[in-house]
Design an enzyme around this catalytic site. Sequence first.
Site, PDB file in Angstrom:
ATOM      1  CB  SER A  84      -0.939   0.013   1.197  1.00 37.86           C
ATOM      2  OG  SER A  84      -0.211  -0.104   2.392  1.00 37.86           O
ATOM      3  CB  THR A 186      -2.326   5.934   3.966  1.00 39.22           C
ATOM      4  OG1 THR A 186      -3.213   5.890   2.879  1.00 39.22           O
ATOM      5  CG2 THR A 186      -1.523   7.204   3.980  1.00 39.22           C
ATOM      6  CB  THR A 204      -0.745   6.246   0.221  1.00 40.81           C
ATOM      7  OG1 THR A 204      -1.549   5.095   0.044  1.00 40.81           O
ATOM      8  CG2 THR A 204      -1.279   7.343  -0.681  1.00 40.81           C
ATOM      9  NE  ARG A 214      -8.259   7.668  -5.166  1.00 44.04           N
ATOM     10  CZ  ARG A 214      -7.738   7.461  -3.959  1.00 44.04           C
ATOM     11  NH1 ARG A 214      -6.454   7.277  -3.822  1.00 44.04           N
ATOM     12  NH2 ARG A 214      -8.512   7.429  -2.902  1.00 44.04           N
ATOM     13  CB  VAL A 215      -4.482  12.496  -6.729  1.00 42.13           C
ATOM     14  CG1 VAL A 215      -3.849  13.044  -5.466  1.00 42.13           C
ATOM     15  CG2 VAL A 215      -3.437  12.402  -7.845  1.00 42.13           C
ATOM     16  CB  THR A 237      -5.033   5.707   7.251  1.00 44.00           C
ATOM     17  OG1 THR A 237      -4.830   4.550   6.426  1.00 44.00           O
ATOM     18  CG2 THR A 237      -5.766   5.283   8.510  1.00 44.00           C
ATOM     19  N   GLY A 238      -7.215   5.340   5.075  1.00 46.89           N
ATOM     20  CA  GLY A 238      -8.498   4.824   4.608  1.00 46.89           C
ATOM     21  C   GLY A 238      -8.853   5.440   3.267  1.00 46.89           C
TER      22      GLY A 238
HETATM   23  N1  GLY Z   1      -5.753   7.260   1.954  1.00 49.10           N
HETATM   24  C1  GLY Z   1      -5.127   6.894   0.782  1.00 49.10           C
HETATM   25  C2  GLY Z   1      -5.882   7.095  -0.441  1.00 49.10           C
HETATM   26  O1  GLY Z   1      -7.110   7.064  -0.422  1.00 49.10           O
HETATM   27  O2  GLY Z   1      -5.284   7.256  -1.468  1.00 49.10           O
END
Ligand code: GLY
Length: 325
Positions: A84, A186, A204, A214-215, A237-238
């Site tokens: 990850s 992350t 991450t 995508r960011v 995180t998540g």
């Molecule tokens: N928290 C990391 C992401 O959604 O990219």
Amino acid sequence: MNKNRRSFVKKIGLALVVSPVASVLAKNNTVRSNNVNKPVVISTWNHGLDANAAAWEILKNNGSAVDAVEAGVRVPESDPNNTSVGLGGFPDRDGNVTLDACIMDQHQNCGSVAFLQGIQNPISVARLVMDKTPHVMLVGAGAKSFALKNGFKHENLLTDKAKKAWQEWVKKSKYQPIINVENHDTIGMLALDQNGNLSGACTTSGAAFKMNGRVGDSPIIGAGLYVDNEVGAATATGLGELVMKTVGSHLVVELMRQGLSPNEACKKAVERIAEKLDDYKKYQVGFLALNKKGECGSYCIQKGFNYAWKDEKNEKLVDAEYWVK
Ligand code: GLY
């Protein structure tokens, strides 16, 4: 001084000698200390343990929080088995490993990179953006070219393990984020150094099998990370989309400014997600916070988020409280 007072002062003096940092884990998982608990470093998930150990090497030698968080999160970034973050991160749905990271110090300086490919340690590129450019954020090809010009090496970040997982995914091509996948995601890290300064880092490979381009929240100052040296620091995180929609880490710091403990502030930020976003129960978000006193706290949507905590006395994982019971 009367006898009772003398004996009281003696006991307090002894307590301070025996326990210079009298910290306890309160009922609500907030680590409360009578004195400023420093240095201290906390970071998200199980992979935070090794990351904290690297950060601690710097903190214990009176190094700065910003150096500590950079060194700390480089550990999972360089671990090919960590799917990850950095090298070995799961790719997007087209097979590209794209990385996001940011860093923030005690002077409100920040640096960030997003959609960066082929560079193992995006956090160090973010640090360089912070230290050497007039900007906060570089993305994509521009970030890559900046990294290469500054001595970073290009490498293939798609490990065999990640490639296999992607090839399996392609068979069904169904994009559905999985809650607490592999119990890590992350890495967000927050530190308070011996001089009482706060800094944070977040890095991450983003949501596995995301759309190309995508960011997420992790490189976005205020969403994935925020530091205010007068108040505290927070990271997330998540699933980043939920964090971005509520500017989560900034919210946590502002709630601490209003007097909430780190734990209470993280809980309120999760409550905000639950109030505003209809489908939040399908996803995980966890917040982690550290204040100027070295107190830490966390809260998440779903059971399963934990964080690693290291100070003079502790080196352990703490389970976060959660919203969906
Ligand atoms: N928290 C990391 C992401 O959604 O990219």
